[in-house]
Design a protein around this motif. Structure first.
Motif, PDB file in Angstrom:
ATOM      1  N   ARG A   1      80.191  33.639 102.037  1.00 47.19           N
ATOM      2  CA  ARG A   1      79.412  32.608 102.711  1.00 47.19           C
ATOM      3  C   ARG A   1      79.777  31.226 102.178  1.00 47.19           C
ATOM      4  O   ARG A   1      79.946  30.273 102.950  1.00 47.19           O
ATOM      5  N   GLY A   2      79.954  31.103 100.868  1.00 46.96           N
ATOM      6  CA  GLY A   2      80.293  29.813 100.275  1.00 46.96           C
ATOM      7  C   GLY A   2      81.673  29.320 100.672  1.00 46.96           C
ATOM      8  O   GLY A   2      81.907  28.105 100.733  1.00 46.96           O
ATOM      9  N   PHE A   3      82.613  30.239 100.945  1.00 43.33           N
ATOM     10  CA  PHE A   3      83.937  29.819 101.392  1.00 43.33           C
ATOM     11  C   PHE A   3      83.865  29.065 102.717  1.00 43.33           C
ATOM     12  O   PHE A   3      84.702  28.202 102.984  1.00 43.33           O
ATOM     13  N   VAL A   4      82.887  29.392 103.558  1.00 42.16           N
ATOM     14  CA  VAL A   4      82.778  28.753 104.869  1.00 42.16           C
ATOM     15  C   VAL A   4      81.856  27.534 104.821  1.00 42.16           C
ATOM     16  O   VAL A   4      82.186  26.475 105.356  1.00 42.16           O
ATOM     17  N   THR A   5      80.703  27.667 104.166  1.00 41.88           N
ATOM     18  CA  THR A   5      79.734  26.561 104.159  1.00 41.88           C
ATOM     19  C   THR A   5      80.135  25.462 103.193  1.00 41.88           C
ATOM     20  O   THR A   5      79.741  24.301 103.375  1.00 41.88           O
ATOM     21  N   GLY A   6      80.896  25.805 102.140  1.00 45.73           N
ATOM     22  CA  GLY A   6      81.237  24.817 101.127  1.00 45.73           C
ATOM     23  C   GLY A   6      80.160  24.642 100.084  1.00 45.73           C
ATOM     24  O   GLY A   6      80.323  23.836  99.159  1.00 45.73           O
ATOM     25  N   CYS A   7      79.068  25.398 100.172  1.00 48.48           N
ATOM     26  CA  CYS A   7      77.997  25.343  99.174  1.00 48.48           C
ATOM     27  C   CYS A   7      78.276  26.406  98.117  1.00 48.48           C
ATOM     28  O   CYS A   7      77.778  27.531  98.197  1.00 48.48           O
ATOM     29  N   PHE A   8      79.104  26.051  97.147  1.00 46.12           N
ATOM     30  CA  PHE A   8      79.580  27.029  96.173  1.00 46.12           C
ATOM     31  C   PHE A   8      78.450  27.612  95.331  1.00 46.12           C
ATOM     32  O   PHE A   8      78.398  28.826  95.106  1.00 46.12           O
ATOM     33  N   ALA A   9      77.567  26.770  94.826  1.00 43.45           N
ATOM     34  CA  ALA A   9      76.512  27.234  93.928  1.00 43.45           C
ATOM     35  C   ALA A   9      75.420  27.990  94.676  1.00 43.45           C
ATOM     36  O   ALA A   9      74.885  28.984  94.163  1.00 43.45           O
ATOM     37  N   GLU A  10      75.089  27.564  95.887  1.00 47.25           N
ATOM     38  CA  GLU A  10      73.971  28.171  96.613  1.00 47.25           C
ATOM     39  C   GLU A  10      74.364  29.441  97.358  1.00 47.25           C
ATOM     40  O   GLU A  10      73.556  30.370  97.479  1.00 47.25           O
ATOM     41  N   ASP A  11      75.572  29.494  97.878  1.00 47.45           N
ATOM     42  CA  ASP A  11      75.955  30.591  98.772  1.00 47.45           C
ATOM     43  C   ASP A  11      76.917  31.578  98.100  1.00 47.45           C
ATOM     44  O   ASP A  11      77.977  31.911  98.634  1.00 47.45           O
ATOM     45  N   ARG A  12      76.542  32.069  96.934  1.00 44.17           N
ATOM     46  CA  ARG A  12      77.346  33.083  96.248  1.00 44.17           C
ATOM     47  C   ARG A  12      76.950  34.472  96.746  1.00 44.17           C
ATOM     48  O   ARG A  12      76.412  35.299  96.022  1.00 44.17           O
TER      49      ARG A  12
ATOM     50  N   SER B   1      86.946  24.717  88.636  1.00 42.64           N
ATOM     51  CA  SER B   1      86.343  24.186  89.861  1.00 42.64           C
ATOM     52  C   SER B   1      85.885  25.281  90.816  1.00 42.64           C
ATOM     53  O   SER B   1      84.970  25.064  91.611  1.00 42.64           O
ATOM     54  N   TYR B   2      86.500  26.473  90.755  1.00 46.13           N
ATOM     55  CA  TYR B   2      86.116  27.576  91.625  1.00 46.13           C
ATOM     56  C   TYR B   2      85.484  28.733  90.852  1.00 46.13           C
ATOM     57  O   TYR B   2      85.512  29.882  91.285  1.00 46.13           O
ATOM     58  N   HIS B   3      84.883  28.412  89.714  1.00 49.73           N
ATOM     59  CA  HIS B   3      84.254  29.461  88.908  1.00 49.73           C
ATOM     60  C   HIS B   3      83.100  30.119  89.646  1.00 49.73           C
ATOM     61  O   HIS B   3      82.737  31.274  89.354  1.00 49.73           O
ATOM     62  N   TRP B   4      82.525  29.411  90.617  1.00 52.55           N
ATOM     63  CA  TRP B   4      81.401  29.962  91.376  1.00 52.55           C
ATOM     64  C   TRP B   4      81.796  31.230  92.131  1.00 52.55           C
ATOM     65  O   TRP B   4      80.937  32.075  92.422  1.00 52.55           O
ATOM     66  N   PHE B   5      83.059  31.385  92.451  1.00 45.41           N
ATOM     67  CA  PHE B   5      83.498  32.540  93.230  1.00 45.41           C
ATOM     68  C   PHE B   5      83.799  33.758  92.358  1.00 45.41           C
ATOM     69  O   PHE B   5      84.007  34.853  92.883  1.00 45.41           O
ATOM     70  N   ALA B   6      83.852  33.572  91.048  1.00 48.24           N
ATOM     71  CA  ALA B   6      84.224  34.664  90.150  1.00 48.24           C
ATOM     72  C   ALA B   6      83.048  35.607  89.932  1.00 48.24           C
ATOM     73  O   ALA B   6      81.897  35.188  89.791  1.00 48.24           O
TER      74      ALA B   6
ATOM     75  N   ASN C   1      95.009  32.705  87.473  1.00 51.86           N
ATOM     76  CA  ASN C   1      94.578  31.308  87.577  1.00 51.86           C
ATOM     77  C   ASN C   1      93.239  31.146  86.860  1.00 51.86           C
ATOM     78  O   ASN C   1      92.258  30.680  87.435  1.00 51.86           O
ATOM     79  N   ARG C   2      93.238  31.528  85.594  1.00 48.83           N
ATOM     80  CA  ARG C   2      92.008  31.507  84.803  1.00 48.83           C
ATOM     81  C   ARG C   2      91.457  30.078  84.649  1.00 48.83           C
ATOM     82  O   ARG C   2      90.249  29.878  84.525  1.00 48.83           O
ATOM     83  N   ARG C   3      92.329  29.104  84.664  1.00 48.33           N
ATOM     84  CA  ARG C   3      91.879  27.714  84.529  1.00 48.33           C
ATOM     85  C   ARG C   3      90.992  27.298  85.703  1.00 48.33           C
ATOM     86  O   ARG C   3      90.061  26.508  85.536  1.00 48.33           O
ATOM     87  N   THR C   4      91.273  27.838  86.881  1.00 44.28           N
ATOM     88  CA  THR C   4      90.504  27.467  88.069  1.00 44.28           C
ATOM     89  C   THR C   4      89.278  28.347  88.259  1.00 44.28           C
ATOM     90  O   THR C   4      88.188  27.843  88.571  1.00 44.28           O
ATOM     91  N   TYR C   5      89.443  29.662  88.053  1.00 47.12           N
ATOM     92  CA  TYR C   5      88.349  30.598  88.317  1.00 47.12           C
ATOM     93  C   TYR C   5      87.552  30.973  87.065  1.00 47.12           C
ATOM     94  O   TYR C   5      86.495  31.587  87.175  1.00 47.12           O
ATOM     95  N   GLY C   6      88.046  30.609  85.887  1.00 48.38           N
ATOM     96  CA  GLY C   6      87.322  30.903  84.659  1.00 48.38           C
ATOM     97  C   GLY C   6      86.204  29.909  84.412  1.00 48.38           C
ATOM     98  O   GLY C   6      85.983  28.972  85.195  1.00 48.38           O
ATOM     99  N   PRO C   7      85.461  30.097  83.313  1.00 48.01           N
ATOM    100  CA  PRO C   7      84.366  29.169  82.987  1.00 48.01           C
ATOM    101  C   PRO C   7      84.848  27.725  82.913  1.00 48.01           C
ATOM    102  O   PRO C   7      85.852  27.422  82.280  1.00 48.01           O
TER     103      PRO C   7
END
Length: 279
Positions: free
Chosen positions: A169-180, A158-163, A149-155
């Motif tokens: 932590r970000g999966f639970v808080t929803g703060c993708f950029a801050e809680d990596r 929408s979920y590139h922050w998890f790559a 799913n490179r379109r989603t997790y790649g550069p």
């Protein structure tokens, strides 16, 4: 006298014998039996035996390239049909954008080598910016390959922050950029109510302590269930194969400062409600 001689001549003349008439069926059978007997009588033609020179010339005239061409043609059509079937009509020549795992070299390597162990620095190299490398993400210390799913997790996804990291932590808080990060300390605060003296004064000391303990247990349960949902999602997914584990430094997460609750998670906290009066 002449009349008597003529009468005597008539009396002496006898009728001519007629040839017997043969029925059509009997005539046909007779003709068939006659032909059969003539065939049996005629000797069978003998095949001419080829001399060794003629046999050698026939063998020299045979070319195996015709059979080879037939086999190649059959394999080509079979390959095109199989490609069309596996790709669900996407391609006749195996040009699929997202081929199944068993057609990926990296997948077979991972099956043969067993789990890998990567530090966070090493894991960061698999964030999708290098297209020659797979995309990895980790959750709760376990690494998965999300290249399918490179379109989603790649550069740009929408979920590139998890790559390339463990962003539990970000999966639970929803703060993708801050809680990596995989540090879950303090996440339960997002489910705890805010203290308010105007409300808290309605509880006795013992009631308030019991209430705080119950609230903390409930908040920890919500954090556990929130993280467990995503852990089970990746663990049971056939699309994202297991890769290995994250290597943590000794004493982690105590080796890092305790994080504050991200802004979005902190803003969803609410104050307690006044307990209903009895009677």
């Amino acid at each position: 006298m002449a009349d008597s001689d003529a009468a005597a001549a008539v009396r002496r003349r006898k009728p001519e014998a007629k040839a017997p008439v043969t029925p059509p069926s009997e005539a046909t059978d007779a003709a068939s039996s006659s032909e059969d007997s003539s065939r049996k009588a005629a000797p069978a033609p003998q095949k001419k035996k080829k001399n060794p020179k003629a046999k050698l010339e026939d063998e020299d005239a045979y070319s195996p390239y015709v059979d080879i061409l037939r086999v190649i043609t059959f394999l080509l059509f079979a390959s095109c049909g199989l490609s069309y079937l596996i790709s669900s009509g996407e391609s006749f020549f195996w040009g699929m954008k997202d081929p199944p795992n068993y057609m990926k070299v990296d997948w077979w390597k991972s099956q043969l080598r067993g789990p890998v162990y990567l530090t966070l620095t090493e894991l960061a190299q698999f964030d999708g910016t290098d297209e020659s490398k797979p995309i990895y993400l980790a959750i709760n210390g376990t690494i998965y390959d999300v290249s399918a799913n490179r379109r989603t997790y790649g550069p740009g996804g929408s979920y590139h922050w998890f790559a390339g990291c463990d962003a539990s932590r970000g999966f639970v808080t929803g703060c993708f950029a801050e809680d990596r990060t995989g540090d879950m300390r303090g996440v339960e605060d997002m489910f705890l109510p805010l203290d308010d003296q105007a409300v808290d004064k309605h509880f006795t000391r013992d009631e308030f302590e019991a209430l705080r303990a119950a609230e903390l247990a409930e908040a920890q349960r919500k954090v556990h269930e929130g993280l467990l949902h995503w852990v089970n999602f990746f663990a049971s997914s056939k699309k994202y194969p297991f890769v290995g584990y994250v290597k943590r430094p000794a004493g982690w997460p105590g080796t890092e400062p305790r994080r504050k609750l991200c802004k979005a998670a902190a803003e969803q906290r609410k104050t307690r409600t006044v307990p209903p009066k009895e009677g």
